[in-house]
Design a protein around this motif. Structure first.
Motif, PDB file in Angstrom:
ATOM      1  N   GLU A  60      -6.752  29.621 -24.901  1.00  0.00           N
ATOM      2  CA  GLU A  60      -7.706  30.215 -24.016  1.00  0.00           C
ATOM      3  C   GLU A  60      -8.390  29.121 -23.094  1.00  0.00           C
ATOM      4  O   GLU A  60      -8.643  29.996 -21.762  1.00  0.00           O
ATOM      5  N   LEU A  61      -8.235  28.478 -22.861  1.00  0.00           N
ATOM      6  CA  LEU A  61      -8.427  27.798 -21.323  1.00  0.00           C
ATOM      7  C   LEU A  61      -7.119  28.120 -20.744  1.00  0.00           C
ATOM      8  O   LEU A  61      -7.294  28.062 -19.108  1.00  0.00           O
ATOM      9  N   ASP A  62      -6.015  27.949 -21.143  1.00  0.00           N
ATOM     10  CA  ASP A  62      -4.464  28.698 -20.520  1.00  0.00           C
ATOM     11  C   ASP A  62      -4.952  29.708 -19.143  1.00  0.00           C
ATOM     12  O   ASP A  62      -4.489  30.260 -18.472  1.00  0.00           O
ATOM     13  N   THR A  63      -5.254  30.639 -20.426  1.00  0.00           N
ATOM     14  CA  THR A  63      -6.029  31.655 -19.879  1.00  0.00           C
ATOM     15  C   THR A  63      -7.040  31.952 -19.140  1.00  0.00           C
ATOM     16  O   THR A  63      -6.350  32.645 -17.379  1.00  0.00           O
ATOM     17  N   MET A  64      -7.694  31.034 -18.657  1.00  0.00           N
ATOM     18  CA  MET A  64      -8.929  30.573 -18.217  1.00  0.00           C
ATOM     19  C   MET A  64      -8.096  30.420 -16.504  1.00  0.00           C
ATOM     20  O   MET A  64      -8.732  30.629 -15.471  1.00  0.00           O
ATOM     21  N   LEU A  65      -7.516  29.603 -16.683  1.00  0.00           N
ATOM     22  CA  LEU A  65      -6.586  28.168 -15.471  1.00  0.00           C
ATOM     23  C   LEU A  65      -5.550  29.757 -15.027  1.00  0.00           C
ATOM     24  O   LEU A  65      -4.742  29.404 -13.609  1.00  0.00           O
ATOM     25  N   GLY A  66      -5.225  31.262 -15.523  1.00  0.00           N
ATOM     26  CA  GLY A  66      -3.845  31.933 -14.703  1.00  0.00           C
ATOM     27  C   GLY A  66      -2.797  31.615 -15.338  1.00  0.00           C
ATOM     28  O   GLY A  66      -1.729  32.176 -14.884  1.00  0.00           O
ATOM     29  N   GLY A  67      -2.546  30.735 -16.166  1.00  0.00           N
ATOM     30  CA  GLY A  67      -1.650  31.043 -17.187  1.00  0.00           C
ATOM     31  C   GLY A  67      -1.197  29.443 -17.477  1.00  0.00           C
ATOM     32  O   GLY A  67      -0.062  28.976 -17.674  1.00  0.00           O
ATOM     33  N   ARG A  80       0.720  -0.803   0.346  1.00  0.00           N
ATOM     34  CA  ARG A  80      -0.139   0.203   0.020  1.00  0.00           C
ATOM     35  C   ARG A  80       0.795   1.206   0.402  1.00  0.00           C
ATOM     36  O   ARG A  80       1.807   1.243   0.931  1.00  0.00           O
ATOM     37  N   ALA A  81       0.644   2.644  -0.592  1.00  0.00           N
ATOM     38  CA  ALA A  81       1.196   3.575  -1.065  1.00  0.00           C
ATOM     39  C   ALA A  81       1.126   4.265   0.165  1.00  0.00           C
ATOM     40  O   ALA A  81       0.381   4.499   0.454  1.00  0.00           O
ATOM     41  N   MET A  82       2.511   4.968   0.524  1.00  0.00           N
ATOM     42  CA  MET A  82       2.130   5.076   2.008  1.00  0.00           C
ATOM     43  C   MET A  82       2.997   6.793   1.430  1.00  0.00           C
ATOM     44  O   MET A  82       3.538   7.388   1.021  1.00  0.00           O
ATOM     45  N   ILE A  83       1.702   8.129   1.874  1.00  0.00           N
ATOM     46  CA  ILE A  83       1.965   9.372   1.279  1.00  0.00           C
ATOM     47  C   ILE A  83       3.148  10.083   2.411  1.00  0.00           C
ATOM     48  O   ILE A  83       3.171   9.631   3.528  1.00  0.00           O
ATOM     49  N   GLN A  84       3.584  10.794   2.084  1.00  0.00           N
ATOM     50  CA  GLN A  84       4.581  11.279   2.397  1.00  0.00           C
ATOM     51  C   GLN A  84       4.494  12.837   3.018  1.00  0.00           C
ATOM     52  O   GLN A  84       3.597  13.193   1.854  1.00  0.00           O
ATOM     53  N   GLU A  85       4.867  13.636   4.101  1.00  0.00           N
ATOM     54  CA  GLU A  85       4.502  14.629   4.039  1.00  0.00           C
ATOM     55  C   GLU A  85       4.904  15.890   3.214  1.00  0.00           C
ATOM     56  O   GLU A  85       6.491  15.751   2.529  1.00  0.00           O
ATOM     57  N   ALA A  86       4.140  16.311   3.115  1.00  0.00           N
ATOM     58  CA  ALA A  86       3.855  16.924   1.333  1.00  0.00           C
ATOM     59  C   ALA A  86       4.651  19.017   1.977  1.00  0.00           C
ATOM     60  O   ALA A  86       3.299  19.252   3.095  1.00  0.00           O
ATOM     61  N   ALA A  87       4.907  19.778   1.018  1.00  0.00           N
ATOM     62  CA  ALA A  87       5.055  20.621   1.518  1.00  0.00           C
ATOM     63  C   ALA A  87       3.912  21.641   1.030  1.00  0.00           C
ATOM     64  O   ALA A  87       3.865  20.932   0.426  1.00  0.00           O
ATOM     65  N   ALA A  88       3.944  22.962   2.046  1.00  0.00           N
ATOM     66  CA  ALA A  88       2.616  23.397   1.368  1.00  0.00           C
ATOM     67  C   ALA A  88       2.835  24.124  -0.198  1.00  0.00           C
ATOM     68  O   ALA A  88       3.662  23.783  -0.865  1.00  0.00           O
ATOM     69  N   ALA A  89       1.462  24.267  -1.074  1.00  0.00           N
ATOM     70  CA  ALA A  89       1.600  24.483  -2.253  1.00  0.00           C
ATOM     71  C   ALA A  89       2.280  25.572  -2.544  1.00  0.00           C
ATOM     72  O   ALA A  89       1.769  26.868  -2.042  1.00  0.00           O
ATOM     73  N   THR A  90       2.941  25.674  -3.092  1.00  0.00           N
ATOM     74  CA  THR A  90       4.028  26.718  -4.042  1.00  0.00           C
ATOM     75  C   THR A  90       3.356  27.003  -5.511  1.00  0.00           C
ATOM     76  O   THR A  90       3.933  25.772  -6.630  1.00  0.00           O
ATOM     77  N   ILE A  91       3.219  28.082  -5.742  1.00  0.00           N
ATOM     78  CA  ILE A  91       3.362  28.210  -7.286  1.00  0.00           C
ATOM     79  C   ILE A  91       4.466  29.000  -7.890  1.00  0.00           C
ATOM     80  O   ILE A  91       4.279  30.548  -7.187  1.00  0.00           O
ATOM     81  N   ALA A  92       5.309  28.958  -8.748  1.00  0.00           N
ATOM     82  CA  ALA A  92       6.469  29.992 -10.039  1.00  0.00           C
ATOM     83  C   ALA A  92       5.630  30.550 -10.609  1.00  0.00           C
ATOM     84  O   ALA A  92       5.088  29.094 -11.563  1.00  0.00           O
ATOM     85  N   SER A  93       5.629  30.954 -11.109  1.00  0.00           N
ATOM     86  CA  SER A  93       4.936  31.842 -12.229  1.00  0.00           C
ATOM     87  C   SER A  93       5.627  31.470 -13.856  1.00  0.00           C
ATOM     88  O   SER A  93       4.263  31.215 -14.941  1.00  0.00           O
ATOM     89  N   ASN A  94       6.947  30.480 -12.998  1.00  0.00           N
ATOM     90  CA  ASN A  94       7.572  29.946 -14.596  1.00  0.00           C
ATOM     91  C   ASN A  94       6.749  28.339 -14.855  1.00  0.00           C
ATOM     92  O   ASN A  94       7.998  27.643 -15.488  1.00  0.00           O
ATOM     93  N   VAL A  95       6.639  27.947 -13.684  1.00  0.00           N
ATOM     94  CA  VAL A  95       6.445  26.803 -13.933  1.00  0.00           C
ATOM     95  C   VAL A  95       4.768  26.121 -13.938  1.00  0.00           C
ATOM     96  O   VAL A  95       3.992  26.129 -13.099  1.00  0.00           O
ATOM     97  N   ARG A  96       4.108  26.531 -14.693  1.00  0.00           N
ATOM     98  CA  ARG A  96       2.718  26.056 -15.559  1.00  0.00           C
ATOM     99  C   ARG A  96       2.622  25.281 -17.000  1.00  0.00           C
ATOM    100  O   ARG A  96       3.965  26.001 -17.452  1.00  0.00           O
ATOM    101  N   LEU A  97       2.000  24.371 -17.166  1.00  0.00           N
ATOM    102  CA  LEU A  97       1.617  23.596 -17.647  1.00  0.00           C
ATOM    103  C   LEU A  97       0.901  23.676 -18.557  1.00  0.00           C
ATOM    104  O   LEU A  97      -0.697  24.065 -18.487  1.00  0.00           O
ATOM    105  N   SER A  98       0.743  23.679 -20.207  1.00  0.00           N
ATOM    106  CA  SER A  98      -0.452  24.708 -21.261  1.00  0.00           C
ATOM    107  C   SER A  98      -0.923  23.059 -21.464  1.00  0.00           C
ATOM    108  O   SER A  98      -0.632  21.995 -21.162  1.00  0.00           O
ATOM    109  N   MET A  99      -2.266  23.256 -21.077  1.00  0.00           N
ATOM    110  CA  MET A  99      -3.467  22.752 -21.548  1.00  0.00           C
ATOM    111  C   MET A  99      -3.414  22.422 -22.875  1.00  0.00           C
ATOM    112  O   MET A  99      -4.493  20.838 -23.294  1.00  0.00           O
TER     113      MET A  99
END
Length: 482
Positions: free
Chosen positions: A255-262, A232-251
């Motif tokens: 137009e959907l990328d724009t709706m998602l905030g980039g 059974r997969a054991m869930i590891q403790e993860a850091a709080a979610a942070t977003i870097a402006s250059n780490v966004r993936l295009s869908m």
């Protein structure tokens, strides 16, 4: 000065078992392989034995069954781990049935001691030990004699520097088995059960002295190669979610990328929900295709549709090139742990950055014999494990489009996703039109608009905001919405 005794751990050679045990079987330990009839105890014992046995570590396998060893070996030879060249060289089989019929524990113990002394094994197996326990009830020694026998056998094996395995059939930890359970250094419990039309095999390390075993019940299967365990997969403790402006993936839909905030933040999980025919699989295909164009491999887990139905011709070429891997999970007797293990292995093999799970409705069907809590827990563990690997996950879920209520997932699973995109139908000018909206993107600004979209040859094509059609909705051109 450090006077701690070092205990070597022997690798069992069984996929997944060492992880459950905490690193392997402790050398010179006294172990019990117990469980229900037909659960795979003898197969597991043989797999361990042939993996460990060699010129420097010989194995002695005692059988106390009524059937001769040759009958048992006839079937075990079908597995690739069975090495015929090791027989009578590194591995020896001895039948104790005749000795046990005499009803004398002392004679059985003497025979075992003589064989061990002559062959000098490092590994000793006794199958089935329950036969010994059942014989104790018919003997004058009874339970006291059995306990004395077990304790003496354990002490002798330890003094002979042998790692010992007793194999026994038990429906549950019975009172008569308590001497064995008390003396054993390690206890591995195997079972199989029927849930509706599905056969489930489970394994649990009940006890393993001196090391931290993996807790809980885990899934295993017996396949052409032998026993394969899926911890059974054991869930590891993860850091709080942070977003870097250059780490966004295009869908793959600007137009959907724009709706998602980039774009969708890397390492996020997205829940794409909508009714049948709304284009969920189409958008998932564009998500993977865009990843390949950006140099990111992808993986698809098809819970509901076959891979041929799920993927468009656009991805066929990518699959053939090895840039997108596919796991067909339609076999319902596989547990989610088995699916997750295969999924993680393929992600690592391809170094994939994008994963599509299509769909959660099919995922739920695969767990039809489980409760709602099992479904939520399994989904939570799957998403947590994948995102902890740095993978961006897109999950599709089919929902019935009800106009009098708004929901984002069955059983309230929306909270598990970092982002939610909803597809719906609306009636405009006597026609059904598709609309799309971004419900949430955790820790990020996003569009609140509801936009019309269509499915063309190029995939999802997003159109104007729905508010531009308010006049049509109210029947009065240019009139405000009611």
């Amino acid at each position: 000065m450090n006077n701690k005794v070092y205990i070597q751990r022997l690798s069992t050679g069984v996929p997944g078992l060492d992880e459950l045990l905490g690193g392997g079987i402790p050398e010179y330990s006294f172990n019990l392989l117990a469980g229900t009839p037909g659960s795979g105890k003898t197969t597991l014992a043989h797999q361990i034995m042939f993996s460990l046995a060699g010129p420097e570590r010989r194995a002695l396998f005692f059988t106390v069954l009524g059937e001769p060893p040759l009958k048992m070996l006839r079937y075990q030879q079908q597995f690739p781990f069975f090495d015929l060249a090791k027989l009578n060289q590194s591995v020896k089989f001895v039948n104790l049935a005749a000795d046990l019929l005499e009803g004398d524990f002392e004679r059985v113990l003497t025979r075992i001691a003589d064989e061990v002394r002559d062959f000098a094994p490092s590994l000793v197996f006794v199958d089935s030990f329950r036969s010994v326990a059942q014989s104790a009830r018919a003997m004058e020694q009874g339970g006291a004699g059995l306990q004395n026998f077990v304790q003496r056998l354990g002490m002798q094996m330890t003094s002979w520097l042998a790692t010992t395995f007793l194999i026994g059939e038990y429906l549950a930890p019975e009172a008569e088995s308590s001497p064995v359970f008390t003396v054993a250094d390690g206890i591995i419990w195997m079972s199989q059960l029927i849930q509706r039309d599905t056969l489930l095999r489970k394994i649990q390390v009940v006890k393993m002295r001196g090391q931290a075993q993996s807790l809980g019940v885990h899934t295993f299967r017996i396949c052409d190669t032998g026993v394969e365990i899926f911890p059974r997969a054991m869930i590891q403790e993860a850091a709080a979610a942070t977003i870097a402006s250059n780490v966004r993936l295009s869908m793959g839909v600007p137009e959907l990328d724009t709706m998602l905030g980039g774009g969708l933040p890397a390492g996020y999980s997205m829940l794409l929900v909508g009714p049948s025919g709304s284009g969920k699989s189409v958008l998932a295909t564009q998500f993977l295709s865009e990843g390949v164009r950006a140099g990111e491999a992808g993986v698809v887990a098809a819970f509901e549709k076959s891979p041929n139905q799920l993927l468009s011709r656009q991805l066929d070429v990518l699959i053939e090139s090895g840039r997108v891997g596919v796991i067909n999970t339609r076999t319902l007797d596989l547990s989610i742990d088995a699916v997750l293990a295969d999924l993680v292995a393929l992600i690592r093999q391809l170094d994939a950055k994008r994963v599509v799970i299509d769909s959660l409705s099919g995922f739920e069907l695969a767990l039809a014999s489980s409760s709602r809590d099992d479904f939520r827990q399994s989904l939570y563990r799957m998403v947590a494990v994948l995102t902890a690997m740095g993978v961006t996950v897109l999950m599709t879920a089919e929902l019935e489009d009800r106009y009098d209520q708004l929901s984002f997932s069955s059983y309230g699973n929306a909270f598990l996703a970092d982002s939610i995109v909803m597809q719906r139908y609306v009636e405009l000018d006597g026609q059904f039109k598709r609309v799309l909206s971004v419900v949430k993107v955790r820790a990020s600004e996003h569009s609140k608009d509801i936009c019309l979209y269509d499915i063309g040859n190029a995939g999802i094509e997003i159109g104007p905001v729905l508010s531009q059609f308010q006049g049509i909705l109210t029947g009065r051109p240019g009139a405000p919405a009611a």
